[in-house]
Design a protein around this motif. Structure first.
Motif, mmCIF file in Angstrom:
data_model
loop_
_atom_site.group_PDB
_atom_site.id
_atom_site.type_symbol
_atom_site.label_atom_id
_atom_site.label_comp_id
_atom_site.label_asym_id
_atom_site.label_seq_id
_atom_site.Cartn_x
_atom_site.Cartn_y
_atom_site.Cartn_z
ATOM 1 N N LYS A 18 48.788 -0.687 91.596
ATOM 2 C CA LYS A 18 48.054 -1.225 90.567
ATOM 3 C C LYS A 18 48.419 -0.981 88.917
ATOM 4 O O LYS A 18 49.094 0.084 88.410
ATOM 5 C CB LYS A 18 46.598 -0.502 90.138
ATOM 6 C CG LYS A 18 45.645 -0.739 91.439
ATOM 7 C CD LYS A 18 44.364 0.061 91.452
ATOM 8 C CE LYS A 18 43.800 -0.243 92.864
ATOM 9 N NZ LYS A 18 42.381 0.557 92.549
ATOM 10 N N LYS A 92 57.264 9.527 105.976
ATOM 11 C CA LYS A 92 56.326 10.292 105.018
ATOM 12 C C LYS A 92 57.385 11.033 103.956
ATOM 13 O O LYS A 92 57.064 12.468 103.745
ATOM 14 C CB LYS A 92 55.639 11.442 105.899
ATOM 15 C CG LYS A 92 54.644 10.739 106.725
ATOM 16 C CD LYS A 92 53.770 9.882 106.018
ATOM 17 C CE LYS A 92 52.529 9.198 106.902
ATOM 18 N NZ LYS A 92 51.676 8.122 106.197
ATOM 19 N N SER A 119 55.629 10.730 91.891
ATOM 20 C CA SER A 119 55.307 11.451 92.946
ATOM 21 C C SER A 119 53.753 11.626 93.262
ATOM 22 O O SER A 119 53.555 11.710 94.309
ATOM 23 C CB SER A 119 55.458 13.041 91.991
ATOM 24 O OG SER A 119 56.605 13.398 91.567
ATOM 25 N N LYS A 120 52.807 11.241 92.306
ATOM 26 C CA LYS A 120 51.475 11.017 92.383
ATOM 27 C C LYS A 120 51.336 9.769 93.566
ATOM 28 O O LYS A 120 50.511 9.756 94.458
ATOM 29 C CB LYS A 120 50.686 10.520 91.399
ATOM 30 C CG LYS A 120 50.386 11.848 90.492
ATOM 31 C CD LYS A 120 49.566 11.505 89.224
ATOM 32 C CE LYS A 120 49.486 12.689 88.224
ATOM 33 N NZ LYS A 120 48.828 12.285 86.964
ATOM 34 N N PHE A 121 52.325 8.803 93.436
ATOM 35 C CA PHE A 121 52.206 7.582 94.261
ATOM 36 C C PHE A 121 52.633 8.101 95.693
ATOM 37 O O PHE A 121 52.075 7.693 96.661
ATOM 38 C CB PHE A 121 53.255 6.444 93.677
ATOM 39 C CG PHE A 121 53.117 5.128 94.619
ATOM 40 C CD1 PHE A 121 51.905 4.283 94.557
ATOM 41 C CD2 PHE A 121 54.002 4.947 95.461
ATOM 42 C CE1 PHE A 121 52.195 3.308 95.494
ATOM 43 C CE2 PHE A 121 54.191 3.839 96.381
ATOM 44 C CZ PHE A 121 53.241 3.105 96.364
ATOM 45 N N LYS A 123 52.358 10.962 97.009
ATOM 46 C CA LYS A 123 51.412 11.657 97.438
ATOM 47 C C LYS A 123 50.244 10.945 98.082
ATOM 48 O O LYS A 123 49.848 11.428 99.177
ATOM 49 C CB LYS A 123 50.859 12.841 96.460
ATOM 50 C CG LYS A 123 50.138 13.863 97.037
ATOM 51 C CD LYS A 123 49.954 14.906 95.897
ATOM 52 C CE LYS A 123 49.059 16.036 96.344
ATOM 53 N NZ LYS A 123 48.908 17.226 95.297
ATOM 54 N N LYS A 124 49.762 9.906 97.394
ATOM 55 C CA LYS A 124 48.838 8.935 97.865
ATOM 56 C C LYS A 124 49.213 8.301 99.310
ATOM 57 O O LYS A 124 48.484 7.893 99.913
ATOM 58 C CB LYS A 124 48.566 8.058 96.822
ATOM 59 C CG LYS A 124 47.502 8.613 95.665
ATOM 60 C CD LYS A 124 47.225 7.521 94.585
ATOM 61 C CE LYS A 124 46.176 8.063 93.486
ATOM 62 N NZ LYS A 124 45.740 6.919 92.424
ATOM 63 N N GLN A 125 50.525 8.058 99.174
ATOM 64 C CA GLN A 125 50.969 7.392 100.607
ATOM 65 C C GLN A 125 51.122 8.680 101.614
ATOM 66 O O GLN A 125 51.793 8.312 102.713
ATOM 67 C CB GLN A 125 52.170 6.821 100.314
ATOM 68 C CG GLN A 125 52.185 5.741 99.138
ATOM 69 C CD GLN A 125 51.228 4.555 99.376
ATOM 70 O OE1 GLN A 125 51.172 4.036 100.697
ATOM 71 N NE2 GLN A 125 50.296 4.158 98.543
ATOM 72 N N GLN A 126 50.688 9.948 101.505
ATOM 73 C CA GLN A 126 50.796 10.735 102.585
ATOM 74 C C GLN A 126 52.343 11.427 102.671
ATOM 75 O O GLN A 126 52.644 12.046 103.654
ATOM 76 C CB GLN A 126 50.264 10.435 103.838
ATOM 77 C CG GLN A 126 48.858 9.987 103.681
ATOM 78 C CD GLN A 126 47.994 11.016 103.278
ATOM 79 O OE1 GLN A 126 47.709 11.974 103.650
ATOM 80 N NE2 GLN A 126 47.064 10.459 102.197
ATOM 81 N N CYS A 127 52.997 11.219 101.509
ATOM 82 C CA CYS A 127 54.469 11.829 101.649
ATOM 83 C C CYS A 127 54.221 13.519 101.248
ATOM 84 O O CYS A 127 53.445 13.347 100.499
ATOM 85 C CB CYS A 127 55.363 11.290 100.767
ATOM 86 S SG CYS A 127 55.672 9.391 101.245
ATOM 87 N N HIS A 176 49.316 18.819 99.175
ATOM 88 C CA HIS A 176 48.315 17.973 99.391
ATOM 89 C C HIS A 176 47.047 18.590 99.373
ATOM 90 O O HIS A 176 46.672 20.113 99.542
ATOM 91 C CB HIS A 176 48.166 17.219 100.686
ATOM 92 C CG HIS A 176 49.385 16.111 100.724
ATOM 93 N ND1 HIS A 176 49.338 14.735 100.291
ATOM 94 C CD2 HIS A 176 50.560 16.256 101.156
ATOM 95 C CE1 HIS A 176 50.207 14.152 100.424
ATOM 96 N NE2 HIS A 176 51.275 15.148 100.971
#
Length: 176
Positions: A18, A92, A119-121, A123-127, A176
């Protein structure tokens, strides 16, 4: 210092993101995913950042922009491209592939902001992990990454062959 005030959905190749506009030190900036049509602007930015040298040529950037597991973000001030940040996701794990901030915009927190955003992106991708490489002699960048929690995991001997420099592989565990 940072204030986000509008959002819109963007996606061409690769990962969805976004786009948004934000304020930094009274400047209105916009972050958007890179498109192939941005290639000439990206190369001009790289040339400014690296004093005429291009670590990545147009073919490398073109290939990266077309990958389904990669995201490249561009920061604009009006129509001027002032920063670039890239990330690739695999199994991941996330890897920061590129970070370039126009010399006129360095030391204003933009590089820090982009690393935190990636980093936030991730984390949202479950990395669970984010990695990057930095030249061993680039103390300024290394100190930035360390201040954000990255630690040296290994040394790549002669990783930057064009300048005969070792690369430091750095990681940050994402909680997480």
């Amino acid at each position: 210092m940072w204030k986000k005030f509008s959002q819109a959905f963007y996606s061409e190749h690769g990962l969805a993101f976004k786009a948004f506009t934000f304020k930094m030190n009274n400047h209105c900036l916009k972050i958007v995913p890179a498109q192939l049509s941005d290639l000439s602007k990206i190369l001009l930015l790289e040339s400014r950042v690296y004093q005429g040298y291009l670590p990545w040529n147009s073919k490398i950037f073109q290939a990266e922009l077309c990958k389904n597991d990669s995201l490249y973000l561009l920061v604009y001030k009006e129509t001027a491209l002032i920063a670039l940040a890239g990330i690739r996701l695999q199994d991941k794990e996330a890897h920061i592939t590129n970070l370039a901030v126009d010399p006129a915009w360095q030391n204003h927190g933009l590089g820090t902001y982009l690393i935190q955003l990636l980093s936030k992106f991730a984390k949202k991708q479950q990395c669970y992990l984010i990695s990057l490489e930095v030249r061993a002699d680039n103390e300024r960048a290394r100190l930035l990454y360390e201040s954000l929690g990255f630690r040296v995991r290994f040394v790549h001997a002669n990783y930057y062959q064009d300048v005969q420099q070792d690369g430091l592989g750095m990681i940050l565990e994402l909680r997480h």
